[in-house]
Design an enzyme around this catalytic site. Structure first.
Site, short mmCIF file in Angstrom:
data_model
loop_
_atom_site.label_atom_id
_atom_site.label_comp_id
_atom_site.label_asym_id
_atom_site.label_seq_id
_atom_site.Cartn_x
_atom_site.Cartn_y
_atom_site.Cartn_z
N GLU A 102 0.78 -1.24 0.00
CA GLU A 102 0.00 0.00 0.00
C GLU A 102 0.82 1.29 0.00
O GLU A 102 0.53 2.21 0.77
CB GLU A 102 -0.97 -0.01 1.19
CG GLU A 102 -1.88 -1.23 1.18
CD GLU A 102 -2.83 -1.32 2.39
OE1 GLU A 102 -2.69 -0.52 3.32
OE2 GLU A 102 -3.71 -2.20 2.37
N GLU B 274 -6.02 -10.97 -1.12
CA GLU B 274 -6.81 -10.73 0.10
C GLU B 274 -8.30 -10.68 -0.25
O GLU B 274 -9.00 -9.71 0.06
CB GLU B 274 -6.40 -9.41 0.78
CG GLU B 274 -4.91 -9.29 1.05
CD GLU B 274 -4.52 -8.06 1.87
OE1 GLU B 274 -5.41 -7.40 2.45
OE2 GLU B 274 -3.32 -7.76 1.93
C1 HAH Z 1 -5.53 -4.68 3.99
N1 HAH Z 1 -5.70 -3.27 3.84
C2 HAH Z 1 -4.17 -5.04 4.56
O1 HAH Z 1 -3.25 -5.32 3.51
C3 HAH Z 1 -4.21 -6.24 5.47
O2 HAH Z 1 -2.95 -6.40 6.06
C4 HAH Z 1 -5.25 -6.07 6.55
O3 HAH Z 1 -5.26 -7.21 7.40
C5 HAH Z 1 -6.57 -5.83 5.95
C6 HAH Z 1 -6.66 -5.19 4.78
C7 HAH Z 1 -6.86 -2.87 3.13
C8 HAH Z 1 -7.26 -1.43 3.30
C9 HAH Z 1 -8.35 -0.98 2.61
O4 HAH Z 1 -9.03 -1.80 1.79
C10 HAH Z 1 -8.75 0.36 2.74
C11 HAH Z 1 -8.07 1.21 3.57
C12 HAH Z 1 -7.00 0.75 4.28
C13 HAH Z 1 -6.61 -0.59 4.14
#
Ligand code: HAH
Length: 370
Positions: free
Chosen positions: A165, A272
């Site tokens: 990210e 994911e």
């Molecule tokens: C993910 N971020 C992460 O990669 C993972 O590590 C965590 O457990 C859950 C989600 C997703 C995310 C998003 O879709 C929107 C804003 C911030 C983060």
């Protein structure tokens, strides 16, 4: 005597019938679809993974994992903060439990994540007086972290999300304005890939992000991967997180994104996957008012069935490009979406329900005929 012969004949007949009936039933049972798991239906396509927390590795959830999945990702325990809470202290216990389970049961293991702005210890960015650390020191800390963690799981983890990210959600901004970026500029990204490769040259190195099929973010991710390649540093794949919803993405955006990343010569994985039953939002907001209804409604269920159907149809079409599809947890009993973006709002994003039973969407995902 006569009665005796008759009754033994009868018993004989009964035994023959019993034997016939049981052969038919047992034979059937072996072919029962329920004997096969997701991973078996997809064996000619790609590995099917699941995000886990260590408590899930026993009892009925462990059984479900072993039946349906042949790949795993630790949801939290290998993130920077949990695994490396202080400069001189690593917390290996939970991460080792996940790695040991994967090795014992011959599951592929993806590491998540070596460098991220979230769930990272605050100590990383601070000097001994509490001020901001220099670029030199931060990169040295990143190198120590990556080298130590990658080497510990060398041979057990086949792929790592090296950077997670790093792209900005703001349309006119390229990289996220994180502490990593503020202190190091874009160098932290290149360096993270370099350090990971040095620590284990056999590793598959991924850049991983959400909204990765959204055209604006997709083009920025494309630009970043190209930048890493142009720097002569290895990168092997793009992870499309796949936090989708019953309203998005469109089939076209999904296809375009997979093709655009593949055009860089890298692998693509869905890392994911979950399909929220609400509209997607990307920042936290207030908890749900107590009286708001968060039950799983038939309209949401129907849309979710159709969405999962479309997603896996597209994934199957790209089986030569996709090298993995990983769900972000096991069942609707628990998902991070129960607390994000709205704390305490129940979500139903996965293929197994709260009783760990396959949902209707599951049967669509394993039905390739239509
Ligand atoms: C993910 N971020 C992460 O990669 C993972 O590590 C965590 O457990 C859950 C989600 C997703 C995310 C998003 O879709 C929107 C804003 C911030 C983060």
């Amino acid at each position: 005597m006569n009665t005796k012969t008759n009754s033994s004949k009868l018993i004989c007949h009964l035994l023959v019938i019993l034997a016939l009936v049981s052969t038919v039933f047992l034979g059937k049972a072996q072919e029962e679809p329920s004997e096969k798991g997701l991973k078996d239906y997809y064996k000619d396509y790609f590995p099917i993974g699941v995000a886990v927390y260590p408590q899930a590795l026993e009892g009925e959830s462990a059984e479900l994992i072993l039946k349906h999945f042949n790949s795993m990702t630790p949801e939290n325990v290998m993130k920077m903060g949990p695994i490396h809470p202080e400069e001189d202290r690593y917390n290996w216990e939970y991460a080792d439990q996940v790695a040991d389970f994967a090795v014992k049961h011959n599951l592929k293991l993806r590491g998540h994540a070596l460098c991220w702005h979230n769930q990272a210890g605050d100590w990383l960015f601070k000097d001994e007086n509490g001020g901001q650390v220099s670029k030199e020191v931060l990169l040295q800390r990143l190198k120590d972290h990556i080298t130590t963690v990658v080497k510990r799981y060398k041979g057990k983890i086949y792929a790592w999300d090296v950077v997670n990210e790093a792209i900005s959600d703001k349309e006119d901004e390229f990289l996220r304005d994180s502490q990593w970026y503020q202190i190091c500029g874009e160098d932290f990204i290149i360096k993270a890939f370099e350090y990971a490769h040095e620590a284990d040259p056999d590793l598959k190195l991924f850049y991983n992000d959400y909204s990765a099929v959204h055209p604006v973010k997709r083009d920025k991710i494309y630009k970043l991967v190209k930048m890493i390649q142009d720097a002569g540093v290895p990168i092997h794949g793009v992870g499309i997180q796949g936090h989708f919803s019953i309203y998005e993405p469109s089939e076209q955006d999904l296809r375009d994104a997979i093709e655009k990343y593949a055009s860089l010569g890298v692998e693509v994985q869905i890392t994911e996957l979950d399909v929220s039953v609400y509209h997607k939002e990307h920042s936290r907001r207030d908890p749900l008012p107590k009286d708001e209804d968060d039950t799983f409604k038939p309209e949401q269920e129907q849309k979710q069935i159709e969405q999962y159907d479309m997603l896996f149809r597209v994934f199957r079409d790209y089986k030569d490009t996709l090298t993995g599809v990983t769900f972000w947890n096991i069942s609707d009993r628990y998902s991070w979406l129960d607390n994000f973006p709205v704390r305490g709002r129940k979500n139903y994003p996965l293929l197994f329900n709260e009783e760990l039973q396959p949902k209707k969407a599951y049967y669509k995902v394993i039905d390739f005929e239509k």
